[in-house]
Design a protein around this motif. Structure first.
Motif, PDB file in Angstrom:
ATOM      1  N   THR A  67      43.987   3.352  79.081  1.00 38.65           N
ATOM      2  CA  THR A  67      44.045   4.809  79.070  1.00 38.65           C
ATOM      3  C   THR A  67      45.474   5.290  79.222  1.00 38.65           C
ATOM      4  O   THR A  67      45.899   6.267  78.579  1.00 38.65           O
ATOM      5  CB  THR A  67      43.175   5.390  80.189  1.00 38.65           C
ATOM      6  OG1 THR A  67      41.853   4.860  80.095  1.00 38.65           O
ATOM      7  CG2 THR A  67      43.106   6.905  80.093  1.00 38.65           C
ATOM      8  N   CYS A  68      46.253   4.611  80.053  1.00 34.07           N
ATOM      9  CA  CYS A  68      47.664   4.951  80.223  1.00 34.07           C
ATOM     10  C   CYS A  68      48.423   4.760  78.917  1.00 34.07           C
ATOM     11  O   CYS A  68      49.264   5.595  78.543  1.00 34.07           O
ATOM     12  CB  CYS A  68      48.267   4.099  81.336  1.00 34.07           C
ATOM     13  SG  CYS A  68      50.031   4.351  81.588  1.00 34.07           S
ATOM     14  N   GLU A  69      48.149   3.669  78.194  1.00 29.60           N
ATOM     15  CA  GLU A  69      48.835   3.424  76.922  1.00 29.60           C
ATOM     16  C   GLU A  69      48.486   4.499  75.896  1.00 29.60           C
ATOM     17  O   GLU A  69      49.347   4.938  75.126  1.00 29.60           O
ATOM     18  CB  GLU A  69      48.462   2.039  76.383  1.00 29.60           C
ATOM     19  CG  GLU A  69      48.873   0.876  77.268  1.00 29.60           C
ATOM     20  CD  GLU A  69      50.358   0.846  77.542  1.00 29.60           C
ATOM     21  OE1 GLU A  69      51.145   1.178  76.632  1.00 29.60           O
ATOM     22  OE2 GLU A  69      50.746   0.501  78.669  1.00 29.60           O
ATOM     23  N   ILE A  70      47.233   4.929  75.882  1.00 30.93           N
ATOM     24  CA  ILE A  70      46.831   6.003  74.966  1.00 30.93           C
ATOM     25  C   ILE A  70      47.580   7.288  75.312  1.00 30.93           C
ATOM     26  O   ILE A  70      48.057   8.016  74.421  1.00 30.93           O
ATOM     27  CB  ILE A  70      45.310   6.214  75.026  1.00 30.93           C
ATOM     28  CG1 ILE A  70      44.584   4.985  74.469  1.00 30.93           C
ATOM     29  CG2 ILE A  70      44.904   7.466  74.250  1.00 30.93           C
ATOM     30  CD1 ILE A  70      43.086   5.024  74.667  1.00 30.93           C
ATOM     31  N   ALA A  71      47.684   7.581  76.599  1.00 28.76           N
ATOM     32  CA  ALA A  71      48.412   8.775  77.031  1.00 28.76           C
ATOM     33  C   ALA A  71      49.883   8.706  76.628  1.00 28.76           C
ATOM     34  O   ALA A  71      50.483   9.715  76.229  1.00 28.76           O
ATOM     35  CB  ALA A  71      48.281   8.947  78.549  1.00 28.76           C
ATOM     36  N   LYS A  72      50.484   7.510  76.712  1.00 27.93           N
ATOM     37  CA  LYS A  72      51.878   7.347  76.276  1.00 27.93           C
ATOM     38  C   LYS A  72      52.029   7.665  74.791  1.00 27.93           C
ATOM     39  O   LYS A  72      52.984   8.346  74.379  1.00 27.93           O
ATOM     40  CB  LYS A  72      52.344   5.916  76.537  1.00 27.93           C
ATOM     41  CG  LYS A  72      52.636   5.578  77.980  1.00 27.93           C
ATOM     42  CD  LYS A  72      53.123   4.145  78.060  1.00 27.93           C
ATOM     43  CE  LYS A  72      53.268   3.688  79.499  1.00 27.93           C
ATOM     44  NZ  LYS A  72      53.727   2.278  79.591  1.00 27.93           N
ATOM     45  N   VAL A  73      51.112   7.159  73.978  1.00 28.90           N
ATOM     46  CA  VAL A  73      51.184   7.397  72.532  1.00 28.90           C
ATOM     47  C   VAL A  73      51.086   8.887  72.235  1.00 28.90           C
ATOM     48  O   VAL A  73      51.861   9.431  71.435  1.00 28.90           O
ATOM     49  CB  VAL A  73      50.066   6.618  71.803  1.00 28.90           C
ATOM     50  CG1 VAL A  73      50.006   7.023  70.334  1.00 28.90           C
ATOM     51  CG2 VAL A  73      50.305   5.120  71.923  1.00 28.90           C
ATOM     52  N   VAL A  74      50.138   9.572  72.876  1.00 35.25           N
ATOM     53  CA  VAL A  74      49.947  11.005  72.637  1.00 35.25           C
ATOM     54  C   VAL A  74      51.195  11.785  73.028  1.00 35.25           C
ATOM     55  O   VAL A  74      51.699  12.627  72.265  1.00 35.25           O
ATOM     56  CB  VAL A  74      48.722  11.515  73.411  1.00 35.25           C
ATOM     57  CG1 VAL A  74      48.627  13.039  73.326  1.00 35.25           C
ATOM     58  CG2 VAL A  74      47.444  10.877  72.868  1.00 35.25           C
ATOM     59  N   CYS A  75      51.741  11.503  74.224  1.00 31.25           N
ATOM     60  CA  CYS A  75      52.935  12.216  74.682  1.00 31.25           C
ATOM     61  C   CYS A  75      54.133  11.945  73.774  1.00 31.25           C
ATOM     62  O   CYS A  75      54.881  12.872  73.424  1.00 31.25           O
ATOM     63  CB  CYS A  75      53.262  11.800  76.116  1.00 31.25           C
ATOM     64  SG  CYS A  75      52.065  12.331  77.359  1.00 31.25           S
ATOM     65  N   ALA A  76      54.314  10.693  73.377  1.00 27.60           N
ATOM     66  CA  ALA A  76      55.459  10.342  72.526  1.00 27.60           C
ATOM     67  C   ALA A  76      55.348  10.994  71.147  1.00 27.60           C
ATOM     68  O   ALA A  76      56.343  11.476  70.596  1.00 27.60           O
ATOM     69  CB  ALA A  76      55.565   8.825  72.387  1.00 27.60           C
ATOM     70  N   LEU A  77      54.143  11.013  70.574  1.00 26.57           N
ATOM     71  CA  LEU A  77      53.961  11.650  69.265  1.00 26.57           C
ATOM     72  C   LEU A  77      54.223  13.150  69.335  1.00 26.57           C
ATOM     73  O   LEU A  77      54.797  13.733  68.409  1.00 26.57           O
ATOM     74  CB  LEU A  77      52.540  11.378  68.756  1.00 26.57           C
ATOM     75  CG  LEU A  77      52.251   9.945  68.295  1.00 26.57           C
ATOM     76  CD1 LEU A  77      50.788   9.799  67.901  1.00 26.57           C
ATOM     77  CD2 LEU A  77      53.164   9.549  67.131  1.00 26.57           C
ATOM     78  N   ILE A  78      53.811  13.777  70.436  1.00 26.32           N
ATOM     79  CA  ILE A  78      54.089  15.205  70.607  1.00 26.32           C
ATOM     80  C   ILE A  78      55.588  15.459  70.661  1.00 26.32           C
ATOM     81  O   ILE A  78      56.114  16.383  70.020  1.00 26.32           O
ATOM     82  CB  ILE A  78      53.395  15.734  71.881  1.00 26.32           C
ATOM     83  CG1 ILE A  78      51.872  15.731  71.697  1.00 26.32           C
ATOM     84  CG2 ILE A  78      53.876  17.144  72.215  1.00 26.32           C
ATOM     85  CD1 ILE A  78      51.100  16.096  72.946  1.00 26.32           C
TER      86      ILE A  78
END
Length: 285
Positions: A54-65
């Motif tokens: 879940t943390c890795e998914i959150a990293k991807v979302v934040c980085a893409l934003i």
């Protein structure tokens, strides 16, 4: 005429931009707060792999934003290649995935002070691997400071670990599920940090893109491990979000933002200076 071999760009220690200090200060707060909020908001029943994924998914979302905001997301389709991605981010991603799992285990079995002190040993390993990979030497003053910081961390950790072990009556659990995981994670953190610095300064890989790539590769490694791991069995038996509450998202999101800050500081200041500044500011708090 002899040709000179190009060397990796070395961050200028005397000219640190305000952005570096801002990112380092935020990273310091995250370093100090992460053990506390993880212990407070993550129940022991939570499966480690579920929180890491879940943390890795959150990293991807934040980085893409953030990439969409600075306009680099549009260039991604033209410049991105699979070979370049695996070369720059593949190995660090697998290392960070294992490191995150070890840290999640250690969070639950050490008090916050002992964890924070032991976690600072990553400074030494970052300096070591930076020298091995990038041939960046540290000054005598830096070596002395690193030695004193590591000695302080070890001495404080021994004292805290002894008192914790005598009060809990289960020192073996503290050793094998608390101290050993965080020390191994520190070694892995040093290696991954040096590799990321090599990719950002030599390969000119952006920090946001590296965050996305490493999170995806790391998640794939974790998903592959669930076929045989105890965590995979627990997920199949109880469900992915077993033991979660809405408050469990707080340490997950904080850890994700910390991962993005690590990438920014490493690319701008270098791996050793990243952990060095964070450690100094953390001890001043």
């Amino acid at each position: 005429m002899a040709t000179k071999t190009p060397r990796a760009a070395t961050p200028n220690a005397g000219k640190m931009s305000p952005c570096v200090w801002l990112y380092s200060s935020l990273l310091t707060l995250q370093y100090g707060a992460q053990p506390l909020i993880s212990k407070r908001f993550t129940r022991r029943e939570v499966i480690v792999t579920s929180s890491v994924l879940t943390c890795e998914i959150a990293k991807v979302v934040c980085a893409l934003i953030l990439m969409a905001k600075d306009g680099s997301l549009k260039k991604l389709a033209k410049e991105w290649t699979l070979v370049g991605s695996l070369t720059a981010s593949g190995l660090p991603a697998a290392i960070y995935a294992l490191q995150n799992s070890l840290l999640q285990i250690s969070y639950r079995n050490l008090d916050s002070l002992t964890f924070s002190m032991l976690n600072q040993t990553k400074i030494f390993f970052t300096a070591l691997f930076t020298y091995i990979i990038l041939r960046q030497k540290q000054s005598i003053q830096q070596i002395g400071a690193l030695f004193l910081l590591i000695m302080a961390a070890v001495l404080l950790s021994i004292g805290e670990g002894s008192s914790k072990g005598s009060s809990s009556g289960n020192p073996e659990q503290i050793l094998f599920y608390g101290i050993v995981p965080v020390l191994v994670a520190s070694v892995l953190s040093g290696l991954a940090s040096a590799l990321c610095q090599w990719a950002s300064q030599v390969k000119k890989h952006s920090s946001y893109l590296m965050t996305v790539e490493m999170s995806i590769v790391g998640s794939l490694c974790l998903l592959a491990s669930t076929s045989k791991s105890p965590d995979g069995e627990a997920i199949r038996r109880h469900g992915f979000f077993y033991g979660w509450t809405p408050l469990t998202l707080i340490p997950v999101v904080a850890n994700a933002l910390g991962g993005i800050l690590v990438g920014l500081v490493t690319s701008l200041a270098g791996g050793v200076r990243k952990v060095d500044m964070a450690a100094i500011e953390l001890h001043m708090l």
